[in-house]
Design a protein around this motif. Sequence first.
Motif, short mmCIF file in Angstrom:
data_model
loop_
_atom_site.label_atom_id
_atom_site.label_comp_id
_atom_site.label_asym_id
_atom_site.label_seq_id
_atom_site.Cartn_x
_atom_site.Cartn_y
_atom_site.Cartn_z
N THR A 1 0.83 -1.21 0.00
CA THR A 1 0.00 0.00 0.00
C THR A 1 0.86 1.26 0.00
OG1 THR A 1 -0.17 -0.05 2.42
CG2 THR A 1 -1.90 -1.15 1.19
N GLY A 2 2.17 1.09 -0.28
CA GLY A 2 3.04 2.25 -0.40
C GLY A 2 3.71 2.67 0.89
N TYR A 3 3.57 1.88 1.94
CA TYR A 3 4.20 2.22 3.22
C TYR A 3 5.53 1.49 3.36
CZ TYR A 3 0.16 4.86 4.72
OH TYR A 3 -0.80 5.81 4.81
N ALA A 4 6.27 1.86 4.37
CA ALA A 4 7.65 1.37 4.49
C ALA A 4 7.76 -0.01 5.14
CB ALA A 4 8.48 2.38 5.30
N ASN A 5 6.66 -0.49 5.75
CA ASN A 5 6.74 -1.69 6.57
C ASN A 5 5.66 -2.70 6.21
OD1 ASN A 5 8.79 -0.50 8.46
ND2 ASN A 5 7.09 0.90 8.84
N ASP A 6 5.97 -3.97 6.49
CA ASP A 6 4.97 -5.03 6.42
C ASP A 6 4.63 -5.46 7.84
OD1 ASP A 6 4.37 -5.50 3.68
OD2 ASP A 6 6.37 -6.36 3.42
N TYR A 7 3.33 -5.53 8.12
CA TYR A 7 2.84 -5.95 9.43
C TYR A 7 2.03 -7.24 9.29
CZ TYR A 7 4.14 -1.36 11.27
OH TYR A 7 4.85 -0.25 11.68
N PRO A 8 1.78 -7.93 10.39
CA PRO A 8 0.89 -9.10 10.32
C PRO A 8 -0.47 -8.71 9.75
CG PRO A 8 2.02 -9.03 12.44
CD PRO A 8 2.31 -7.73 11.75
N ILE A 9 -1.11 -9.67 9.10
CA ILE A 9 -2.42 -9.40 8.49
C ILE A 9 -3.48 -9.20 9.57
CG2 ILE A 9 -4.27 -10.38 7.07
CD1 ILE A 9 -2.07 -11.81 5.47
N ARG A 10 -3.49 -10.08 10.54
CA ARG A 10 -4.54 -10.04 11.57
C ARG A 10 -4.02 -9.47 12.90
NH1 ARG A 10 -9.74 -10.52 11.60
NH2 ARG A 10 -10.12 -12.50 12.62
N SER A 11 -2.85 -9.88 13.31
CA SER A 11 -2.38 -9.58 14.66
C SER A 11 -2.01 -8.11 14.84
CB SER A 11 -1.16 -10.44 15.00
OG SER A 11 -0.59 -10.05 16.23
N TYR A 12 -2.58 -7.50 15.87
CA TYR A 12 -2.13 -6.18 16.33
C TYR A 12 -1.86 -6.29 17.83
CZ TYR A 12 -1.56 -1.12 16.17
OH TYR A 12 -1.04 0.14 16.23
N ASP A 13 -1.01 -7.23 18.16
CA ASP A 13 -0.70 -7.56 19.56
C ASP A 13 -0.01 -6.42 20.28
OD1 ASP A 13 -0.21 -9.64 21.76
OD2 ASP A 13 1.83 -9.02 21.27
N PHE A 14 0.95 -5.79 19.61
CA PHE A 14 1.71 -4.65 20.11
C PHE A 14 2.59 -5.00 21.32
CE2 PHE A 14 2.56 -0.09 20.50
CZ PHE A 14 2.43 0.31 19.19
N GLN A 15 2.60 -6.30 21.71
CA GLN A 15 3.44 -6.73 22.83
C GLN A 15 3.21 -5.81 24.05
OE1 GLN A 15 7.46 -8.32 20.84
NE2 GLN A 15 6.97 -6.26 20.17
N THR A 16 1.97 -5.45 24.26
CA THR A 16 1.67 -4.41 25.23
C THR A 16 1.08 -4.98 26.52
OG1 THR A 16 0.65 -2.22 25.47
CG2 THR A 16 -0.64 -3.89 24.30
N CYS A 17 0.55 -4.11 27.36
CA CYS A 17 0.14 -4.48 28.73
C CYS A 17 -0.91 -5.59 28.74
CB CYS A 17 -0.38 -3.25 29.45
SG CYS A 17 0.83 -1.92 29.53
N ILE A 18 -1.90 -5.48 27.87
CA ILE A 18 -2.89 -6.55 27.69
C ILE A 18 -2.74 -7.02 26.25
CG2 ILE A 18 -5.30 -7.23 27.87
CD1 ILE A 18 -5.75 -4.84 29.71
N ARG A 19 -2.38 -8.27 26.09
CA ARG A 19 -1.99 -8.78 24.79
C ARG A 19 -3.19 -9.03 23.89
NH1 ARG A 19 3.52 -10.47 25.31
NH2 ARG A 19 3.49 -10.49 23.02
N GLN A 20 -2.90 -9.32 22.62
CA GLN A 20 -3.95 -9.64 21.66
C GLN A 20 -4.82 -10.80 22.14
OE1 GLN A 20 -2.39 -10.86 17.85
NE2 GLN A 20 -4.11 -12.23 17.56
N SER A 21 -4.25 -11.70 22.91
CA SER A 21 -4.99 -12.84 23.45
C SER A 21 -5.89 -12.46 24.61
CB SER A 21 -4.01 -13.92 23.91
OG SER A 21 -3.20 -13.42 24.97
N GLY A 22 -5.66 -11.26 25.19
CA GLY A 22 -6.36 -10.86 26.41
C GLY A 22 -5.58 -11.18 27.67
#
Length: 702
Positions: free
Chosen positions: A353-374
């Motif tokens: 789409t013209g951006y500099a990066n490739d990301y996962p299609i579905r996952s937006y986990d972000f390795q953050t405080c509450i994970r994609q899994s909950g």
Amino acid sequence: MMNEMRVKIERSEERTVLPIGGIDKAGNVYEVNNKYLMKNGEAILPIMGEFHFSRWTPAEWEEALLKMKAGGVEIVATYVFWIHHEERKDEWDFTGSRDVRAFLEVCRKVGMSVWFRIGPWAHGECRNGGFPDWLVQEEGMETRVDDPKYLAYVRKFWTKLAEQTEGMMCKDGGPILGIQLENEYCHAGGPADKSLGKIHIMTLKRMAVELGFEVPYYTATGWGGAWVIDDEMLPVLGGYVDAPWAAHTHEMPACENFLITPFREDDNIATDLKQDTESEYTFSISKNPYLTAELGGGLQVTAHRRTFPFPEDIEAQTMCMLGAGANLLGYYMYHGGYNPQGKETTLQESKATGYANDYPIRSYDFQTCIRQSGRLNESYHKLKKLHMSILTFEKELATAAAFFPEMQPANAEDLQTPRISVRYSEEYQGGFIFINNHQRLRKMQPIENLSLMISREGDVDVEVTHLYCQSGQCAMIPFGLQMGDCRLKTTNCSILTKLQDTYFFYIEEDVEPYFEYEDKAYEKVVVLTRQEAEMAYLLRDKLILTKNALFVRDGELVLLKGKEAQTIRYYDKNGVEGEILCKEITEQKAATVHTALIEQSKERAVYELTVETEDVTKLHELYLHMNFKGDRAQLYQDEVLLDDWFSNGEDWYSAMKRFDYPEKLRLVVFPYQEDVYYDLQPRVGCELVSVSVETEYDVRLA
């Protein structure tokens, strides 16, 4: 290592109330001055966490918000991604995970305020920055400027959004307290002629108000020369512990966000989209309070950079911003999620789409405080500890100006000079000492037996001695704190919270705590270890210690746990210690998963997974726990991609309830790729090493 440092407290500047604010339906008055936000004339220091409603399952919105509240978050910030609602031109979708009104109703139910980030451009690692494809492909039109054709489309989008959110502004009794306009405007995209950008951001503000988005607070991201108009909107800043969007595949230089320095920005934010090297502020630093909206609660991995935000990184960066004077802590992200299914395309940002990066299609986990899994991350507990202190002492903190020692670290590679600040409140005649002894991917020199001299007008007013801080740790130490009819002069312990008239502190397990009072000693003090403080929840007049997820739903304490029995400690409102016994879950047999390799080639390995469990109605959640060698993996039910994961060196947990507990799944593993950066040890190969299922139950506590 030096054993003495000095900080001079100077008289604070005059505070000027800004012409920004409003009143909610209950009559609460929201204002802001050049130092902090106010509610009913009192200083506040809110905690805000990003969570995207359209990247989560509606049935789980409430629990997500309750977990956030239990972690100390008071405001949920959320993007409205245009492409999620009008992927096909003139076909509007506000159903399912895109049902913004239903989400706002849940926010109102649980008592969570909302910061509504309405774009129209959002970024958020979303396809086209949230713009629909048809908008990007429209000929004869320029986006993100006052092009009449573009403004007509924006007006139509916002009109539809206003219809969905009617009655949801706080003035009408709804949860929306603030509006963010655009994002990284004239830093990441926008016109080359920045004078046109100034015109456009004001056009957006007027249009938003005209269409009914009338709230006390308007904000705009202010880093990198982005447009913020004084007295019309408040600037919000941010910082990330690394830059997964960077073009290279080697370690970043030592990050300066781990220095406690005055009002500043992170030069690494959005460097993948940065237009030029211009980074001067478009707003007045002295006229606006130091607010943040994008303190990195984690990092989203890219195809070429698998950066890992260690929990100590997240805590330390937050402590540095707070110690430097930040009076709104806003995290991006605080709760992970996953991209919805697109009607025409996948909805993640990508090079296609013209951006500099490739990301996962579905996952937006972000390795953050509450994970994609909950599931809760370790960073959740570290920040919860800090949030508890802020929520208890927000007036003392918000009114406290930041001061810094004359002796400062030479740079982020200086691992010996203590990183310290003092926030002092003239109103409360006391303050807090902030210490950060952590530098990402480095090892700091331990701080041992440090003395800090805090002086006003040349005289030593307070001497704090016996300060210790292990390498990798942080501290927030009060002085001059009023405790009932006693005043704490100094201590070497960090403050945690107050429950009725009992004060809770914490310190390293092997350090002897001391308390010095101006007159008589305060009796009701409990000193915990750092590990105990990170387990603490302040809920329903109890300080409860557990690493499990714990929250209040409909007035009941809900604990999420496995099958095993456990004993939970707590302190009641009188500071008396007790225990809660949670019995073993025995009414259900363990769930199992069987695997079969059905394809192996140089390009991929494919497995069939068969999940067996007795009665899913008795479960709160079932997780697939996968350990694979390779670059990435995808999980399918039939031909539908349910979930995916870019390997970052961690195991992968995928929650099954949102997919209605499928029994048959197909797992596709792709081989490890060279020239990819990893913080953790990469898992070289192309195979599923192990897979198991973990069951979770919800238990009501008395």
